[in-house]
Design a protein around this motif. Structure first.
Motif, short mmCIF file in Angstrom:
data_model
loop_
_atom_site.label_atom_id
_atom_site.label_comp_id
_atom_site.label_asym_id
_atom_site.label_seq_id
_atom_site.Cartn_x
_atom_site.Cartn_y
_atom_site.Cartn_z
N GLY A 48 0.73 -1.51 0.31
CA GLY A 48 0.17 -0.31 0.01
C GLY A 48 0.91 0.81 0.11
O GLY A 48 0.62 2.39 -0.39
N LEU A 49 1.96 1.26 0.86
CA LEU A 49 2.87 2.52 0.59
C LEU A 49 3.54 2.47 -0.66
O LEU A 49 3.35 3.77 -1.16
CB LEU A 49 4.00 1.52 1.60
N ARG A 50 3.59 1.97 -1.33
CA ARG A 50 4.59 1.67 -2.62
C ARG A 50 3.55 2.40 -3.45
O ARG A 50 3.76 3.01 -4.20
CB ARG A 50 5.04 0.80 -2.73
N ALA A 51 2.10 1.38 -3.52
CA ALA A 51 1.21 1.90 -4.28
C ALA A 51 0.73 3.80 -3.70
O ALA A 51 0.37 4.59 -4.98
CB ALA A 51 0.03 1.48 -3.99
N ASN A 52 0.83 3.96 -3.15
CA ASN A 52 0.58 6.04 -2.78
C ASN A 52 1.57 6.69 -3.06
O ASN A 52 1.27 7.64 -3.79
CB ASN A 52 0.74 5.74 -1.33
N ILE A 53 2.58 6.03 -2.98
CA ILE A 53 4.28 6.99 -3.74
C ILE A 53 4.01 6.84 -4.81
O ILE A 53 4.00 8.13 -5.88
CB ILE A 53 5.42 6.12 -3.28
N ASP A 54 3.39 5.79 -5.96
CA ASP A 54 3.67 5.92 -7.07
C ASP A 54 1.75 5.77 -7.43
O ASP A 54 2.61 7.56 -8.20
CB ASP A 54 3.37 4.45 -7.49
N ARG A 55 1.45 6.56 -7.44
CA ARG A 55 0.07 7.08 -7.29
C ARG A 55 0.31 8.55 -7.06
O ARG A 55 0.19 9.70 -7.92
CB ARG A 55 -0.82 6.92 -6.22
N ALA A 56 0.92 9.21 -5.62
CA ALA A 56 1.67 10.93 -5.65
C ALA A 56 2.27 11.19 -6.67
O ALA A 56 2.25 12.28 -7.57
CB ALA A 56 2.10 10.49 -4.51
N ALA A 57 3.22 10.31 -7.62
CA ALA A 57 4.30 10.54 -7.89
C ALA A 57 3.31 10.67 -9.53
O ALA A 57 3.47 11.64 -10.35
CB ALA A 57 5.33 9.44 -8.05
N ALA A 58 2.77 10.21 -9.77
CA ALA A 58 1.68 10.12 -11.29
C ALA A 58 0.66 11.35 -11.09
O ALA A 58 0.86 12.25 -12.23
CB ALA A 58 1.44 9.05 -11.48
N ARG A 59 0.26 11.65 -10.48
CA ARG A 59 -0.44 13.01 -9.54
C ARG A 59 0.96 14.25 -9.49
O ARG A 59 -0.11 15.35 -9.39
CB ARG A 59 -1.32 13.34 -8.60
N ARG A 60 1.68 13.81 -9.36
CA ARG A 60 2.75 15.18 -9.96
C ARG A 60 2.44 16.26 -8.26
O ARG A 60 2.57 16.92 -8.35
CB ARG A 60 2.93 15.74 -11.08
N THR A 61 1.69 15.28 -7.59
CA THR A 61 1.59 16.11 -5.82
C THR A 61 2.97 15.48 -5.61
O THR A 61 3.51 16.59 -4.19
CB THR A 61 1.59 15.41 -5.26
N ILE A 62 4.54 14.69 -5.42
CA ILE A 62 5.76 14.99 -5.39
C ILE A 62 6.91 15.26 -6.57
O ILE A 62 5.61 14.35 -7.48
CB ILE A 62 6.44 14.01 -4.17
N SER A 63 7.70 15.26 -6.95
CA SER A 63 8.38 14.29 -7.50
C SER A 63 9.38 13.54 -7.99
O SER A 63 8.93 12.77 -6.83
CB SER A 63 9.69 16.48 -7.12
N GLN A 64 10.11 13.34 -8.76
CA GLN A 64 9.97 12.26 -9.07
C GLN A 64 11.40 12.04 -8.34
O GLN A 64 11.65 10.78 -7.52
CB GLN A 64 10.67 11.74 -10.71
N ARG A 65 11.90 13.16 -8.00
CA ARG A 65 13.70 12.86 -6.78
C ARG A 65 12.98 12.65 -5.36
O ARG A 65 13.68 11.82 -5.08
CB ARG A 65 13.67 14.37 -6.98
N GLU A 66 11.86 12.93 -5.45
CA GLU A 66 11.12 12.61 -4.39
C GLU A 66 10.99 11.79 -3.65
O GLU A 66 10.76 10.65 -2.66
CB GLU A 66 10.36 13.65 -3.37
N ALA A 67 9.95 10.62 -4.98
CA ALA A 67 9.80 9.37 -5.17
C ALA A 67 10.43 8.77 -5.59
O ALA A 67 10.25 7.51 -4.51
CB ALA A 67 8.73 9.30 -5.94
N SER A 68 11.51 8.87 -5.54
CA SER A 68 12.68 7.78 -5.78
C SER A 68 13.32 7.57 -4.04
O SER A 68 13.88 6.42 -3.62
CB SER A 68 13.85 8.42 -6.51
N GLY A 69 13.68 8.14 -3.57
CA GLY A 69 13.83 8.42 -2.49
C GLY A 69 12.63 7.42 -1.59
O GLY A 69 13.47 7.32 -0.43
N LEU A 70 11.98 7.54 -1.58
CA LEU A 70 10.86 7.54 -1.04
C LEU A 70 10.56 5.92 -0.85
O LEU A 70 10.60 5.15 -0.33
CB LEU A 70 9.05 7.65 -1.10
#
Length: 120
Positions: A48-70
């Protein structure tokens, strides 16, 4: 009397020994169920955590750099889960994994709401 010692005595011994074994079997079954539930809960939290990170990155609420760190944090949790699950998860190990998952969820929430597009 001979018939008693041939047939009935072994049957009585078998019945009494089953009475001694049955409580041990009853104790082992719930423990297995608890272990399976712990494994399922932790695995579903990580997925679920991984899915939430992917969803936030796809919606551009976080950057790709932030997503890769998470995502890197999630990989570390998965690695720790793999180490712990070899011998079965204890309550303390489950608590440690749960705390790590919760910290990454909190980091994800913070990254979503900081709007600076950089990690930290």
């Amino acid at each position: 009397m001979r018939q008693f010692t041939k047939f009935i005595a072994p049957a009585l011994i078998a019945v009494t020994s089953l009475g001694a074994i049955a409580p041990g079997i009853a104790e082992a079954a719930p423990n297995r169920h608890v272990q399976a539930a712990r494994h399922y809960d932790i695995r579903s939290d990580i997925q679920g955590l991984r899915a939430n990170i992917d969803r936030a990155a796809a919606r551009r609420t976080i950057s790709q750099r932030e997503a890769s760190g998470l995502r890197r944090d999630v990989v570390d949790i998965q690695r720790l889960y793999g180490q712990y699950s070899r011998g079965g998860l204890s309550a303390q190990e489950t608590r440690i994994l749960g705390n790590r998952v919760n910290k990454v969820y909190a980091s994800l929430r913070m990254e979503r709401h900081d709007y600076d597009r950089r990690r930290g």
